[in-house]
Design a protein around this motif. Structure first.
Motif, PDB file in Angstrom:
ATOM      1  N   SER A  42      17.382  -8.068 -11.679  1.00 27.55           N
ATOM      2  CA  SER A  42      16.245  -6.781 -11.813  1.00 27.55           C
ATOM      3  C   SER A  42      14.927  -7.279 -10.124  1.00 27.55           C
ATOM      4  O   SER A  42      14.898  -8.584 -10.192  1.00 27.55           O
ATOM      5  CB  SER A  42      15.242  -5.973 -12.946  1.00 27.55           C
ATOM      6  OG  SER A  42      14.917  -7.736 -12.858  1.00 27.55           O
ATOM      7  N   THR A  43      14.162  -5.869  -9.397  1.00 29.44           N
ATOM      8  CA  THR A  43      13.678  -6.495  -8.670  1.00 29.44           C
ATOM      9  C   THR A  43      12.698  -4.930  -8.531  1.00 29.44           C
ATOM     10  O   THR A  43      13.063  -3.879  -8.836  1.00 29.44           O
ATOM     11  CB  THR A  43      14.086  -6.389  -6.794  1.00 29.44           C
ATOM     12  OG1 THR A  43      13.311  -6.863  -6.191  1.00 29.44           O
ATOM     13  CG2 THR A  43      15.216  -5.377  -6.781  1.00 29.44           C
ATOM     14  N   SER A  44      11.790  -5.035  -7.901  1.00 31.13           N
ATOM     15  CA  SER A  44      10.280  -3.983  -7.648  1.00 31.13           C
ATOM     16  C   SER A  44       9.696  -4.526  -6.807  1.00 31.13           C
ATOM     17  O   SER A  44       9.221  -5.571  -6.726  1.00 31.13           O
ATOM     18  CB  SER A  44       9.567  -4.388  -8.977  1.00 31.13           C
ATOM     19  OG  SER A  44       8.257  -3.011  -8.726  1.00 31.13           O
ATOM     20  N   LEU A  45      10.166  -2.974  -5.641  1.00 26.05           N
ATOM     21  CA  LEU A  45       9.561  -3.345  -4.042  1.00 26.05           C
ATOM     22  C   LEU A  45       8.619  -2.361  -3.498  1.00 26.05           C
ATOM     23  O   LEU A  45       8.930  -1.319  -4.722  1.00 26.05           O
ATOM     24  CB  LEU A  45      10.343  -3.081  -3.909  1.00 26.05           C
ATOM     25  CG  LEU A  45      11.559  -4.446  -3.382  1.00 26.05           C
ATOM     26  CD1 LEU A  45      12.508  -4.541  -3.027  1.00 26.05           C
ATOM     27  CD2 LEU A  45      11.013  -6.252  -3.210  1.00 26.05           C
ATOM     28  N   LYS A  46       7.494  -2.772  -3.381  1.00 28.73           N
ATOM     29  CA  LYS A  46       6.736  -1.499  -3.105  1.00 28.73           C
ATOM     30  C   LYS A  46       5.715  -1.928  -1.074  1.00 28.73           C
ATOM     31  O   LYS A  46       5.597  -2.849  -1.268  1.00 28.73           O
ATOM     32  CB  LYS A  46       5.479  -1.208  -4.365  1.00 28.73           C
ATOM     33  CG  LYS A  46       4.935  -1.774  -4.479  1.00 28.73           C
ATOM     34  CD  LYS A  46       4.307  -1.192  -5.898  1.00 28.73           C
ATOM     35  CE  LYS A  46       2.667  -1.690  -6.003  1.00 28.73           C
ATOM     36  NZ  LYS A  46       1.818  -1.733  -7.496  1.00 28.73           N
ATOM     37  N   SER A  47       4.932  -0.544  -1.577  1.00 30.93           N
ATOM     38  CA  SER A  47       4.513  -1.131   0.012  1.00 30.93           C
ATOM     39  C   SER A  47       2.785  -1.281  -0.351  1.00 30.93           C
ATOM     40  O   SER A  47       2.226  -1.246  -1.501  1.00 30.93           O
ATOM     41  CB  SER A  47       4.387  -0.340   0.955  1.00 30.93           C
ATOM     42  OG  SER A  47       4.640   1.339   1.022  1.00 30.93           O
ATOM     43  N   LYS A  48       2.283  -1.820   0.548  1.00 28.94           N
ATOM     44  CA  LYS A  48       0.572  -2.226   0.045  1.00 28.94           C
ATOM     45  C   LYS A  48       0.382  -0.605  -0.129  1.00 28.94           C
ATOM     46  O   LYS A  48       0.006   0.968   1.003  1.00 28.94           O
ATOM     47  CB  LYS A  48       0.299  -3.086   1.389  1.00 28.94           C
ATOM     48  CG  LYS A  48      -1.287  -3.288   1.416  1.00 28.94           C
ATOM     49  CD  LYS A  48      -1.343  -4.184   2.239  1.00 28.94           C
ATOM     50  CE  LYS A  48      -3.038  -4.576   2.105  1.00 28.94           C
ATOM     51  NZ  LYS A  48      -3.846  -5.163   3.208  1.00 28.94           N
ATOM     52  N   TRP A 100       5.464   4.051  -0.349  1.00 31.48           N
ATOM     53  CA  TRP A 100       7.545   3.915  -0.569  1.00 31.48           C
ATOM     54  C   TRP A 100       6.850   3.380  -1.837  1.00 31.48           C
ATOM     55  O   TRP A 100       6.749   1.211  -1.889  1.00 31.48           O
ATOM     56  CB  TRP A 100       7.916   3.287   0.144  1.00 31.48           C
ATOM     57  CG  TRP A 100       8.139   2.360   0.625  1.00 31.48           C
ATOM     58  CD1 TRP A 100       7.546   2.647   1.442  1.00 31.48           C
ATOM     59  CD2 TRP A 100       8.511   0.942   0.432  1.00 31.48           C
ATOM     60  NE1 TRP A 100       7.794   0.684   2.599  1.00 31.48           N
ATOM     61  CE2 TRP A 100       7.854  -0.183   1.435  1.00 31.48           C
ATOM     62  CE3 TRP A 100       8.794   1.010  -0.593  1.00 31.48           C
ATOM     63  CZ2 TRP A 100       8.134  -1.291   1.233  1.00 31.48           C
ATOM     64  CZ3 TRP A 100       9.553  -0.718  -0.532  1.00 31.48           C
ATOM     65  CH2 TRP A 100       9.294  -1.479   0.489  1.00 31.48           C
ATOM     66  N   SER A 101       7.900   2.698  -2.590  1.00 30.14           N
ATOM     67  CA  SER A 101       8.215   2.299  -4.366  1.00 30.14           C
ATOM     68  C   SER A 101       9.773   1.689  -4.521  1.00 30.14           C
ATOM     69  O   SER A 101      10.387   2.984  -4.423  1.00 30.14           O
ATOM     70  CB  SER A 101       7.365   2.289  -5.112  1.00 30.14           C
ATOM     71  OG  SER A 101       7.769   3.651  -5.446  1.00 30.14           O
ATOM     72  N   LEU A 102      10.490   0.863  -4.614  1.00 31.25           N
ATOM     73  CA  LEU A 102      12.233   0.764  -5.482  1.00 31.25           C
ATOM     74  C   LEU A 102      12.209   0.016  -6.444  1.00 31.25           C
ATOM     75  O   LEU A 102      11.488  -1.016  -6.644  1.00 31.25           O
ATOM     76  CB  LEU A 102      12.500   0.569  -4.259  1.00 31.25           C
ATOM     77  CG  LEU A 102      13.530   0.492  -4.621  1.00 31.25           C
ATOM     78  CD1 LEU A 102      14.675   2.070  -4.803  1.00 31.25           C
ATOM     79  CD2 LEU A 102      14.585  -0.052  -3.482  1.00 31.25           C
ATOM     80  N   GLN A 103      12.434   0.616  -7.748  1.00 33.21           N
ATOM     81  CA  GLN A 103      12.303  -0.673  -8.909  1.00 33.21           C
ATOM     82  C   GLN A 103      14.010  -0.022  -9.082  1.00 33.21           C
ATOM     83  O   GLN A 103      15.437   0.357  -9.110  1.00 33.21           O
ATOM     84  CB  GLN A 103      11.882  -0.070 -10.201  1.00 33.21           C
ATOM     85  CG  GLN A 103      11.071  -0.288  -9.776  1.00 33.21           C
ATOM     86  CD  GLN A 103      10.344   1.029  -8.994  1.00 33.21           C
ATOM     87  OE1 GLN A 103      10.366   2.653  -9.083  1.00 33.21           O
ATOM     88  NE2 GLN A 103       9.306   1.223  -8.328  1.00 33.21           N
ATOM     89  N   LEU A 104      14.978  -1.583  -8.638  1.00 35.95           N
ATOM     90  CA  LEU A 104      16.171  -1.708  -9.587  1.00 35.95           C
ATOM     91  C   LEU A 104      16.682  -2.614 -10.721  1.00 35.95           C
ATOM     92  O   LEU A 104      16.046  -3.821 -10.438  1.00 35.95           O
ATOM     93  CB  LEU A 104      17.381  -2.219  -8.161  1.00 35.95           C
ATOM     94  CG  LEU A 104      16.340  -1.472  -6.639  1.00 35.95           C
ATOM     95  CD1 LEU A 104      17.152  -1.967  -5.035  1.00 35.95           C
ATOM     96  CD2 LEU A 104      17.750  -0.290  -6.835  1.00 35.95           C
ATOM     97  N   GLY A 135      12.642   5.379  -7.844  1.00 41.57           N
ATOM     98  CA  GLY A 135      11.555   5.394  -6.837  1.00 41.57           C
ATOM     99  C   GLY A 135      10.657   5.925  -6.230  1.00 41.57           C
ATOM    100  O   GLY A 135      11.339   7.595  -6.365  1.00 41.57           O
ATOM    101  N   THR A 136      10.172   6.617  -5.082  1.00 42.52           N
ATOM    102  CA  THR A 136       9.154   7.397  -4.144  1.00 42.52           C
ATOM    103  C   THR A 136       9.345   6.696  -3.247  1.00 42.52           C
ATOM    104  O   THR A 136       9.535   5.582  -2.737  1.00 42.52           O
ATOM    105  CB  THR A 136       8.015   7.141  -5.364  1.00 42.52           C
ATOM    106  OG1 THR A 136       7.258   6.536  -4.849  1.00 42.52           O
ATOM    107  CG2 THR A 136       8.111   8.020  -6.451  1.00 42.52           C
ATOM    108  N   ILE A 137       8.942   7.662  -2.478  1.00 42.78           N
ATOM    109  CA  ILE A 137       9.271   7.558  -0.560  1.00 42.78           C
ATOM    110  C   ILE A 137       8.015   9.267   0.102  1.00 42.78           C
ATOM    111  O   ILE A 137       8.009   9.988  -0.147  1.00 42.78           O
ATOM    112  CB  ILE A 137      10.575   7.434  -0.070  1.00 42.78           C
ATOM    113  CG1 ILE A 137       9.932   7.453   1.752  1.00 42.78           C
ATOM    114  CG2 ILE A 137      11.458   9.186  -0.414  1.00 42.78           C
ATOM    115  CD1 ILE A 137      11.590   7.004   2.671  1.00 42.78           C
ATOM    116  N   SER A 138       7.150   8.926   0.803  1.00 44.31           N
ATOM    117  CA  SER A 138       6.143   9.885   1.158  1.00 44.31           C
ATOM    118  C   SER A 138       6.941  10.491   2.058  1.00 44.31           C
ATOM    119  O   SER A 138       7.134   9.798   3.332  1.00 44.31           O
ATOM    120  CB  SER A 138       4.442   9.311   1.414  1.00 44.31           C
ATOM    121  OG  SER A 138       4.323   8.841  -0.238  1.00 44.31           O
TER     122      SER A 138
END
Length: 912
Positions: A754-760, A805-809, A838-841
């Motif tokens: 599992s991982t959770s990534l997102k921009s500042k 943006w954000s991403l959870q896998l 996830g989300t992306i603008s």
């Protein structure tokens, strides 16, 4: 001559003094008609300051420039001014005059200031303030360009000023409590608290209100004429709602007649028949508005219709439901209770009457509608540890029909939740560590429809006793004084049944109970250099309520016949051991980094006699004469002990790997960065040196492997597996797979990543909980959790446009190898799935997001959700698509403000 001149000088001085005294006192005579002159003396222009001090000493006229004078008089029984020199730290009090007002005129003094001048008109009892005037009376504060006070009528009038270049100046601003109003003109009665304002602007909570006229009839009740209100904070709002007449009860509610929405100044042709707008913050009763939905499965529907009731400070209740045109409905009743320093909890009861159109072409049923009734009970309770120290009581109950989640229409993820679990636990600790725990547990599976209930589970533990230690120890402990003896016991009662065939007699037939006792004896010996020795003795005894009798293969039935024999059966197991462990460190140096490796090896010698052979039996399991050795205690609630004698060695090793990297551009203390490469990698097994007939062909114990790491503090990886080094043939013989070039057979294992990534974030980096606190700080923890669950189940309505943006896998893999009921074949169960969110603008005002749950084994997309959101400052538009057991397409346009969150334009289509 000289004496005559002196006499003439004295006479001259006396005459001048009498003339001056006469000039000053003449206007003050009681029969004097010079009223205008007297009033002028009480008119205090900004450039003329009386030069008489308390001490009677005159001050030079140019001591203080007029433009730096701020007068702060207070009306009570007298009027006085305080003159402050803004150019120095000195201040002196100037007594102007004393005018006695009626004692019963006001119930509190009025503090006021004026930049230009203050005029007191005695005959009419009027007081006027000019130029940035300010008055304060009790909890009311009024600022304006001009303020007039009429004592006879207790009436205050306030006006704004004008400027040819700047327009309106110093508009009247009225503040009472936490409400601020800005208007063109105000008339207010201090005693009756009634007033009239024109062209009024004010803010109530999150609502901005403008009215042509506002009439205040009571302290907290106002009537507005030709008003408009909005939650948009711009000078020219994007939207507002106009109403001709509005009644406002401060901090409670606002009610209007027919109201017309406007967008960008364009009125909508649809009118709202009436409006009810809650202004009260915190917990308060009220209706819960529904949203409209359409579905070819359920028909037209209203979802979320209900009522919220605040019973008292400790109790509240919510009744909410859905209703559909085909005849289906759902009703939910939820009660929250809270007692400070005692307990808190939530009890909810939900019932669903499902009536959906049978549009499945492959269905065997010829009925037009599919109908079912399901229910669910939820109860969460926790006690405060301060209420009764040493005693705790908690409950987490989620029980009901196994098909309940499948019938939910507005939660795609819950439709695939096949397991429900409940527990109620009471625990008490006393003495030096004695603990008693009683719990009721229940599990349900919606696929197999099997329900398992533990009624109850009782656990008792005692602290470790050191019999050779003295009550008053002096000096360090001897090695034999570290000998400790403990005890723990567990009582289990299990009932299993299927919810499709509930019968009290059958439930009693499935009831099982068991008791286990454990007595560990431990001893810590002094370390031998880097080696730590720890001998141990373990005794365990299990009590059973039944055993299973197996018969050999039955040719007529084609299976192995079994029968259950109830009674009291006891099985025991005892082991003796000595373990030794140490720690080894290794370092590998590189140019700007260092790799650190820690190894924790352990080895032990143990012996376990065969004490359960009487419960094992050789059974012919097929027509070929294949024999299996089976335990008669398997299938019990406690399970059986493994057969065979073990006398040998056990060994294991665990590893930790990390890197320390130095930042050459920094000299601070935190310039060294630590990176974990491997948190744990452990391998354990054993070898039997004295096997008996039961396990002489398999002296090597199963190999257990576990690993875990958090790479770069971003990717979390955990894995474990059990490997059997032997293969069993049809003649019940075991073969070592290593000789065949194989590691072994996997018995079970799982892997998860599992991982959770997102921009500042553009503004701040806050969690959902932090953003929830901004929404309403008056929510209780249970209400906050409910709101948080709503946010997570409706992510499209709570998009964070500050995060580009954000991403959870997450990925999971599970494997088990189980012996089938025919006692011959094994079944491999494999499950693997991927979950992505996830989300992306797409732009600063558009954001795309969603997620899906994919089952790799079945190659099916179990559930997915995609949304497109547009930020319109004070409004938000969302297009939401859900694909799962039920498919839905929703378009929502709603204000972002929490107070108008339920005022939405919603269109939803749903199908199966």
């Amino acid at each position: 001559m000289q004496n005559q001149y002196k006499l003439y000088a004295n006479i001259k001085t006396a005459v001048i003094f009498l003339c001056v005294l006469t000039f000053i006192t003449f206007p003050l005579l009681a029969n004097s008609r010079c009223i205008n002159k007297f009033q002028q003396l009480l008119t205090i222009p900004a450039d003329t300051i009386p030069a008489r001090t308390d001490s009677g000493i005159s001050a030079p006229a140019d001591t203080l420039p007029a433009k730096n004078v701020i007068r702060k008089p207070v009306i009570s029984d007298s009027v006085s001014f305080v003159e402050t020199d803004t150019l120095s730290d000195s201040s002196r009090r100037i007594v102007v005059d004393t005018t006695l007002f009626s004692k019963d005129s006001l119930d509190a003094p009025i503090s006021y200031t004026a930049e230009d001048s203050a005029v007191l008109h005695i005959p009419t009892k009027q007081f006027l303030l000019y130029g940035k005037a300010n008055t304060t009376y009790t909890d009311m504060k009024l600022d304006a360009n001009t303020i007039e006070y009429d004592q006879n009528k207790n009436l205050i009038k306030a006006y704004g000023g004008t400027d040819t270049s700047k327009g309106a100046l110093n508009l009247p601003t009225f503040v009472q409590g936490d409400q601020t109003s800005i208007m063109d003109t105000v008339f207010f009665n201090l005693k009756t608290q009634k007033g009239l304002t024109k062209n009024t602007y004010y803010k109530a909570g999150e609502m901005f209100v403008n009215a042509q006229r506002v009439k205040k009839v009571e302290k907290d009740v106002e009537y507005a004429y030709r008003g408009r209100f909005t939650t948009c904070n711009l000078d020219t709002p994007h939207f507002d709602i106009r109403a001709r007449k509005i009644k406002i009860v401060n901090d409670k509610i606002a009610v209007s007649g027919p109201a017309f929405p406007e967008f960008e100044g364009v009125p909508m042709p649809i009118a709202i028949p009436f409006g009810i707008y809650p202004l009260q913050r915190g917990r308060h009763s009220g209706l819960l508005p529904p949203q409209f939905t359409t579905s070819d499965v359920f028909g037209l529907g209203l979802e979320g219709l209900g009522y919220y009731k605040v019973i008292n400070d400790n109790w509240d209740s919510r009744i909410q439901g859905n209703i559909y045109s085909y005849g289906g409905w759902q009703a939910d009743a939820t009660t929250n209770y809270y007692k400070r320093y005692k307990y808190r909890g939530t009890f909810a009861l939900s019932a669903i009457h499902t009536k959906r159109l049978n549009n499945d072409l492959y269905s065997l049923s010829k009925e037009e509608f599919y109908t079912s009734n399901t229910y669910q009970v939820r109860w969460n309770h926790s006690s405060d540890s301060k209420a009764r120290p040493g005693t705790t009581f908690s409950a987490s109950v989620q029980a009901g029909s196994t098909q309940y989640n499948k019938n939910l229409t507005n939660n795609a993820m819950a439709n695939f939740n096949n397991n429900l679990a409940s527990s109620i636990t009471y625990s008490k600790t006393w003495g030096l560590g004695n603990n008693l725990s009683v719990s009721l547990n229940e599990t349900q599976n919606s696929v197999s429809r099997l329900i398992n209930m533990n009624l109850p589970t009782v656990s008792f533990t005692t602290p470790t006793i050191y019999p050779f230690q003295k009550k008053e120890q002096v000096g360090s402990l001897k090695w034999y004084q570290k000998l400790g003896i403990g005890y723990s016991g567990n009582l289990l009662n299990v009932v299993s049944f299927y919810d499709s065939a509930i019968n009290f007699g059958k439930i009693l037939d499935t009831m099982q109970w068991g008791v286990t006792h454990r007595i560990p004896i431990t001893l810590t010996l002094p370390a031998l250099g880097p080696l730590v020795l720890a001998p141990s003795i373990n005794y365990q005894e299990n009590w059973y309520a039944q055993k299973i009798n197996y018969s050999d293969w039955n040719k007529k039935s084609g299976k192995v016949d079994t029968s259950i024999e109830r009674g009291f059966y006891a099985a025991r197991e005892m082991s003796f051991g000595m373990s030794m462990n140490t720690r080894i460190f290794g370092t590998y140096n590189f140019k700007n980094s260092k790799l650190r490796h820690e190894i924790d090896p352990s080895i032990g010698i143990s012996y376990k006699p065969n004490m359960v052979s009487k419960y094992y039996k050789n059974v012919i399991v097929d027509s070929t004469g294949q024999v299996r050795r089976i335990s008669q205690l398997q299938g019990n609630v406690l399970g059986g002990f493994s057969e065979g004698r073990f006398g040998g060695i056990t060994f294991g090793i665990s590893n930790l790997l990390e890197m320390k990297k130095r930042n050459t551009d920094s000299t601070s203390a935190d310039s060294v960065k630590k990176v974990r490469i491997l948190d744990n990698l452990s391998i354990t097994s054993g070898y039997n040196l004295i096997p008996d007939s039961a396990n002489k062909e398999r002296p090597i114990s199963p190999i257990s492997i576990s690993a875990g790491t958090n790479l770069f503090n971003k990717i979390n990886i955990t894995a474990n597996a059990t490997i059997n080094p032997y293969r069993q043939d049809t003649a019940n013989h075991y073969h070592l797979l290593w000789k065949e070039g194989k590691i072994g057979q996997f018995q079970q294992g799982n892997l998860s990543l599992s991982t959770s990534l997102k921009s500042k974030s553009k503004k701040d980096d806050r969690s959902d909980e932090d953003r929830l606190n901004d929404y309403d700080e008056t929510l209780t923890p249970d209400e906050q959790q409910a709101q948080l669950d709503y946010i997570r189940s409706n992510p499209a309505e709570f998009v964070d446009f500050n995060t580009p943006w954000s991403l959870q896998l997450s990925y999971s893999l599970g494997f088990t190898r189980m012996l089938q009921s025919d006692l011959i074949h094994y079944k491999n169960n494999l499950s693997t799935n991927v979950n992505v969110n996830g989300t992306i603008s797409l732009s600063p005002k558009w954001q795309l997001g969603g997620g899906f749950y994919f089952d790799i084994i079945t190659r099916k997309l179990q559930a997915s959700n995609f949304f497109l959101t547009r930020d319109m400052h004070c409004w938000q538009m969302t297009i939401d698509i859900n694909v799962g057991l039920y498919k839905s397409f929703t378009i929502t346009l709603n204000p972002k403000s929490g107070i108008l969150r339920d005022l939405r334009i919603n269109k939803r289509f749903m199908q199966q």
